[in-house]
Motif scaffolding. Structure first.
Motif, PDB file in Angstrom:
ATOM      1  N   GLN A  55       0.873  -1.165   0.000  1.00 27.11           N
ATOM      2  CA  GLN A  55       0.000   0.000   0.000  1.00 27.11           C
ATOM      3  C   GLN A  55       0.911   1.215   0.000  1.00 27.11           C
ATOM      4  O   GLN A  55       1.806   1.323   0.836  1.00 27.11           O
ATOM      5  N   GLU A  56       0.696   2.103  -0.927  1.00 31.18           N
ATOM      6  CA  GLU A  56       1.550   3.274  -1.045  1.00 31.18           C
ATOM      7  C   GLU A  56       0.859   4.517  -0.498  1.00 31.18           C
ATOM      8  O   GLU A  56      -0.344   4.695  -0.662  1.00 31.18           O
ATOM      9  N   GLU A  57       1.664   5.350   0.136  1.00 32.75           N
ATOM     10  CA  GLU A  57       1.209   6.669   0.582  1.00 32.75           C
ATOM     11  C   GLU A  57       2.363   7.625   0.294  1.00 32.75           C
ATOM     12  O   GLU A  57       3.413   7.540   0.915  1.00 32.75           O
ATOM     13  N   HIS A  58       2.170   8.501  -0.672  1.00 31.92           N
ATOM     14  CA  HIS A  58       3.258   9.359  -1.165  1.00 31.92           C
ATOM     15  C   HIS A  58       3.314  10.678  -0.394  1.00 31.92           C
ATOM     16  O   HIS A  58       3.065  11.740  -0.946  1.00 31.92           O
ATOM     17  N   THR A  59       3.694  10.615   0.877  1.00 27.49           N
ATOM     18  CA  THR A  59       3.735  11.836   1.687  1.00 27.49           C
ATOM     19  C   THR A  59       5.114  12.140   2.238  1.00 27.49           C
ATOM     20  O   THR A  59       5.302  13.184   2.837  1.00 27.49           O
ATOM     21  N   THR A  60       6.072  11.242   2.069  1.00 25.81           N
ATOM     22  CA  THR A  60       7.421  11.460   2.587  1.00 25.81           C
ATOM     23  C   THR A  60       8.394  10.577   1.807  1.00 25.81           C
ATOM     24  O   THR A  60       7.970   9.752   1.001  1.00 25.81           O
ATOM     25  N   ASN A  61       9.673  10.747   2.047  1.00 24.40           N
ATOM     26  CA  ASN A  61      10.659   9.925   1.338  1.00 24.40           C
ATOM     27  C   ASN A  61      11.080   8.716   2.170  1.00 24.40           C
ATOM     28  O   ASN A  61      12.161   8.181   1.971  1.00 24.40           O
ATOM     29  N   GLN A  62      10.229   8.278   3.080  1.00 21.02           N
ATOM     30  CA  GLN A  62      10.516   7.123   3.913  1.00 21.02           C
ATOM     31  C   GLN A  62       9.620   5.958   3.521  1.00 21.02           C
ATOM     32  O   GLN A  62       8.524   6.156   2.999  1.00 21.02           O
ATOM     33  N   ILE A  63      10.112   4.765   3.781  1.00 14.40           N
ATOM     34  CA  ILE A  63       9.346   3.556   3.493  1.00 14.40           C
ATOM     35  C   ILE A  63       9.278   2.735   4.773  1.00 14.40           C
ATOM     36  O   ILE A  63      10.286   2.557   5.455  1.00 14.40           O
ATOM     37  N   GLY A 113      17.777   4.374   9.057  1.00 11.47           N
ATOM     38  CA  GLY A 113      16.407   4.232   9.483  1.00 11.47           C
ATOM     39  C   GLY A 113      16.302   3.532  10.817  1.00 11.47           C
ATOM     40  O   GLY A 113      17.144   3.708  11.689  1.00 11.47           O
ATOM     41  N   MET A 114      15.294   2.718  10.953  1.00 10.29           N
ATOM     42  CA  MET A 114      14.990   2.058  12.211  1.00 10.29           C
ATOM     43  C   MET A 114      14.568   0.634  11.905  1.00 10.29           C
ATOM     44  O   MET A 114      13.923   0.367  10.901  1.00 10.29           O
ATOM     45  N   VAL A 115      14.953  -0.281  12.783  1.00  5.47           N
ATOM     46  CA  VAL A 115      14.474  -1.658  12.692  1.00  5.47           C
ATOM     47  C   VAL A 115      14.130  -2.113  14.105  1.00  5.47           C
ATOM     48  O   VAL A 115      14.806  -1.751  15.070  1.00  5.47           O
ATOM     49  N   ASN A 116      13.045  -2.843  14.232  1.00  2.00           N
ATOM     50  CA  ASN A 116      12.618  -3.355  15.523  1.00  2.00           C
ATOM     51  C   ASN A 116      11.923  -4.697  15.275  1.00  2.00           C
ATOM     52  O   ASN A 116      11.500  -4.975  14.156  1.00  2.00           O
ATOM     53  N   ALA A 117      11.808  -5.494  16.304  1.00  2.00           N
ATOM     54  CA  ALA A 117      11.169  -6.804  16.157  1.00  2.00           C
ATOM     55  C   ALA A 117      10.367  -7.126  17.404  1.00  2.00           C
ATOM     56  O   ALA A 117      10.609  -6.579  18.477  1.00  2.00           O
ATOM     57  N   GLY A 121       1.960 -14.214  20.007  1.00  2.00           N
ATOM     58  CA  GLY A 121       1.442 -15.569  20.135  1.00  2.00           C
ATOM     59  C   GLY A 121       1.610 -16.427  18.902  1.00  2.00           C
ATOM     60  O   GLY A 121       1.987 -17.587  18.993  1.00  2.00           O
ATOM     61  N   ASP A 122       1.346 -15.856  17.724  1.00  2.00           N
ATOM     62  CA  ASP A 122       1.400 -16.687  16.528  1.00  2.00           C
ATOM     63  C   ASP A 122       2.279 -16.134  15.413  1.00  2.00           C
ATOM     64  O   ASP A 122       2.223 -16.610  14.292  1.00  2.00           O
ATOM     65  N   PHE A 123       3.089 -15.120  15.697  1.00  2.00           N
ATOM     66  CA  PHE A 123       4.016 -14.646  14.685  1.00  2.00           C
ATOM     67  C   PHE A 123       5.132 -13.799  15.284  1.00  2.00           C
ATOM     68  O   PHE A 123       5.042 -13.307  16.399  1.00  2.00           O
ATOM     69  N   ILE A 124       6.208 -13.688  14.498  1.00  2.47           N
ATOM     70  CA  ILE A 124       7.327 -12.778  14.780  1.00  2.47           C
ATOM     71  C   ILE A 124       7.304 -11.758  13.652  1.00  2.47           C
ATOM     72  O   ILE A 124       7.092 -12.120  12.492  1.00  2.47           O
ATOM     73  N   HIS A 125       7.501 -10.487  13.990  1.00  2.00           N
ATOM     74  CA  HIS A 125       7.578  -9.491  12.923  1.00  2.00           C
ATOM     75  C   HIS A 125       8.780  -8.586  13.130  1.00  2.00           C
ATOM     76  O   HIS A 125       9.188  -8.297  14.246  1.00  2.00           O
ATOM     77  N   TYR A 126       9.368  -8.189  12.001  1.00  2.00           N
ATOM     78  CA  TYR A 126      10.483  -7.249  11.961  1.00  2.00           C
ATOM     79  C   TYR A 126       9.989  -6.016  11.221  1.00  2.00           C
ATOM     80  O   TYR A 126       9.518  -6.119  10.093  1.00  2.00           O
ATOM     81  N   ASP A 127      10.054  -4.863  11.879  1.00  2.00           N
ATOM     82  CA  ASP A 127       9.553  -3.619  11.317  1.00  2.00           C
ATOM     83  C   ASP A 127      10.708  -2.708  10.934  1.00  2.00           C
ATOM     84  O   ASP A 127      11.636  -2.525  11.714  1.00  2.00           O
ATOM     85  N   TYR A 128      10.616  -2.149   9.760  1.00  2.00           N
ATOM     86  CA  TYR A 128      11.637  -1.234   9.257  1.00  2.00           C
ATOM     87  C   TYR A 128      10.986   0.102   8.893  1.00  2.00           C
ATOM     88  O   TYR A 128       9.882   0.125   8.363  1.00  2.00           O
ATOM     89  N   VAL A 129      11.694   1.186   9.132  1.00  2.00           N
ATOM     90  CA  VAL A 129      11.373   2.489   8.564  1.00  2.00           C
ATOM     91  C   VAL A 129      12.700   3.001   8.027  1.00  2.00           C
ATOM     92  O   VAL A 129      13.643   3.208   8.790  1.00  2.00           O
TER      93      VAL A 129
END
Length: 185
Positions: A55-63, A113-117, A121-129
């Protein structure tokens, strides 16, 4: 199989602990002039079986994007509590593909940027900005993790201690414990 959730060009608000120093690295929307320009959510499957939602939102130069692995606390073998949580830590810091021990972690933290994890209960997620100019680099880091990892005894011991420390901290703080147990339930 993993799922990658990507949202191109968006200001991110992730459900991780607030870190004011990290937050200062990112642009903030001016609420008076902010206008949304969002695409519909689309999805496709890569040849290796990974499903990508976009899903794209073109409001900044970050992803902002999230790598989602469908394994968590509920999937742990009997007698091995916190194995998924430890795995989350090891994937973040151990060597994988062309990246040496802690190299991928440091690469994403060095003004890219930033990375966090988090393990639930049923998943692991790694988040990036990340800045849009570093998006492909962040995808290479996550792709290397899918190929496997190599972990030395020093990192294993350090991350075991961190996992236990996080559990102790969570259990000693009623508000944190309630939140964590509510998510696990």
């Amino acid at each position: 199989a993993a799922t990658v959730l990507a949202a191109a060009m968006i200001p991110a608000s992730l459900s991780c602990q607030k870190d004011d120093q990290e937050a200062e690295k990112f642009e903030r929307a001016d609420l008076e002039t902010f206008k949304r320009d969002m695409s519909d959510v689309s999805s496709f499957e890569l040849s290796n079986g990974i499903t990508v939602y976009l899903q794209e939102e073109h409001t900044t130069n970050q992803i902002a994007f999230e790598a989602h692995y469908p394994v968590g606390f509920m999937d742990e073998p009997k007698g091995l509590p916190q194995l998924s949580h430890l795995t989350e830590h090891l994937i973040m810091y151990c060597a994988s593909g062309p990246f040496a021990t802690e190299e991928a972690w440091n690469l994403m933290r060095q003004d890219r940027g930033m990375v966090n994890a988090e393990t639930l209960g049923d998943f692991i997620h790694y988040d990036y900005v990340v800045r849009s100019s570093h998006f492909e680099e962040a995808l290479r880091v996550e792709a290397a993790r899918l190929g496997g990892m190599t972990c030395d005894e020093k990192i294993l011991k350090r991350e075991q201690e961190k996992v236990v420390s996080e559990i102790d901290q969570t259990l000693s703080t009623p508000k944190l414990a309630l939140t964590k147990f509510a998510m696990m339930a």
